[in-house]
Design a protein around this motif. Structure first.
Motif, mmCIF file in Angstrom:
data_model
loop_
_atom_site.group_PDB
_atom_site.id
_atom_site.type_symbol
_atom_site.label_atom_id
_atom_site.label_comp_id
_atom_site.label_asym_id
_atom_site.label_seq_id
_atom_site.Cartn_x
_atom_site.Cartn_y
_atom_site.Cartn_z
ATOM 1 N N THR A 1 0.749 -1.465 0.090
ATOM 2 C CA THR A 1 -0.315 -0.058 -0.008
ATOM 3 C C THR A 1 0.999 1.237 -0.026
ATOM 4 O O THR A 1 2.014 1.561 0.599
ATOM 5 C CB THR A 1 -0.612 -0.134 1.287
ATOM 6 O OG1 THR A 1 -0.163 -0.009 2.383
ATOM 7 C CG2 THR A 1 -1.696 -0.932 1.020
ATOM 8 N N ARG A 2 0.117 2.370 -0.797
ATOM 9 C CA ARG A 2 0.960 3.397 -0.115
ATOM 10 C C ARG A 2 2.041 3.534 1.384
ATOM 11 O O ARG A 2 2.739 4.592 1.615
ATOM 12 C CB ARG A 2 0.084 4.709 -0.857
ATOM 13 C CG ARG A 2 0.273 5.489 -0.927
ATOM 14 C CD ARG A 2 0.545 7.016 -1.970
ATOM 15 N NE ARG A 2 0.643 7.752 -2.595
ATOM 16 C CZ ARG A 2 2.296 8.557 -2.819
ATOM 17 N NH1 ARG A 2 3.024 7.315 -2.610
ATOM 18 N NH2 ARG A 2 2.847 9.853 -2.646
ATOM 19 N N ARG A 3 0.525 3.326 2.151
ATOM 20 C CA ARG A 3 1.301 3.511 3.764
ATOM 21 C C ARG A 3 2.550 2.745 3.516
ATOM 22 O O ARG A 3 3.788 3.593 4.209
ATOM 23 C CB ARG A 3 0.203 3.805 4.692
ATOM 24 C CG ARG A 3 0.838 4.115 5.814
ATOM 25 C CD ARG A 3 -0.475 3.832 7.101
ATOM 26 N NE ARG A 3 0.363 4.129 8.234
ATOM 27 C CZ ARG A 3 -0.500 3.980 9.050
ATOM 28 N NH1 ARG A 3 -1.601 4.126 9.601
ATOM 29 N NH2 ARG A 3 -0.008 4.824 10.598
ATOM 30 N N GLN A 4 3.134 1.953 3.429
ATOM 31 C CA GLN A 4 3.323 0.710 3.867
ATOM 32 C C GLN A 4 5.171 1.373 2.464
ATOM 33 O O GLN A 4 5.606 1.759 3.548
ATOM 34 C CB GLN A 4 3.493 -0.607 3.337
ATOM 35 C CG GLN A 4 2.190 -1.337 4.441
ATOM 36 C CD GLN A 4 1.967 -1.978 4.059
ATOM 37 O OE1 GLN A 4 1.360 -2.734 2.972
ATOM 38 N NE2 GLN A 4 1.980 -3.278 4.681
ATOM 39 N N GLU A 5 4.589 1.288 1.621
ATOM 40 C CA GLU A 5 6.022 2.268 0.614
ATOM 41 C C GLU A 5 6.404 3.467 1.142
ATOM 42 O O GLU A 5 7.473 3.904 1.021
ATOM 43 C CB GLU A 5 4.875 2.392 -0.361
ATOM 44 C CG GLU A 5 5.162 1.791 -1.564
ATOM 45 C CD GLU A 5 4.385 1.714 -2.884
ATOM 46 O OE1 GLU A 5 3.631 3.177 -2.760
ATOM 47 O OE2 GLU A 5 4.074 0.716 -3.623
ATOM 48 N N ARG A 6 5.788 4.677 1.937
ATOM 49 C CA ARG A 6 6.134 6.204 2.569
ATOM 50 C C ARG A 6 7.080 5.508 3.554
ATOM 51 O O ARG A 6 8.249 5.604 4.007
ATOM 52 C CB ARG A 6 4.699 6.654 3.144
ATOM 53 C CG ARG A 6 4.275 6.993 1.553
ATOM 54 C CD ARG A 6 3.303 7.567 2.142
ATOM 55 N NE ARG A 6 3.329 9.078 2.759
ATOM 56 C CZ ARG A 6 3.477 10.974 2.428
ATOM 57 N NH1 ARG A 6 3.699 10.380 1.469
ATOM 58 N NH2 ARG A 6 3.922 11.527 3.197
#
Length: 90
Positions: A1-6
């Motif tokens: 997910t975008r949050r995990q990537e961040r």
């Protein structure tokens, strides 16, 4: 997910910042560390506490070494306000 990537990129910035500081690249270290902090933003203190604490502490130290006392002070204040344990404060 975008949050995990961040969160993953924030960790990479922490590692890069630590290496830059260790080799004397204080300006670069501050930039890596500030980017990591921005990636996690305010939510980082609850979702990635250890990473956020390390980012802010390392950033404060790199800022001190490069002579940016306002940034150093800002980082120390942030750590002091958000730390969950007295041992986490500088």
């Amino acid at each position: 997910t975008r949050r995990q990537e961040r969160e993953q990129v924030a960790r990479l910035n922490l590692n890069a910042g630590e290496k830059a500081r260790a080799s004397g690249g204080f300006d670069q270290a501050v930039e890596y560390l500030k980017t990591g902090i921005e990636l996690l933003d305010e939510d980082g203190w609850s979702s990635q506490y250890d990473v956020m604490l390390a980012l802010c502490t390392e950033c404060a130290e790199a800022a001190r070494l490069k002579g940016d006392l306002p940034l150093m002070s800002n980082m120390f204040i942030q750590v002091k306000q958000k730390a969950v344990s007295p041992t986490d404060t500088p």
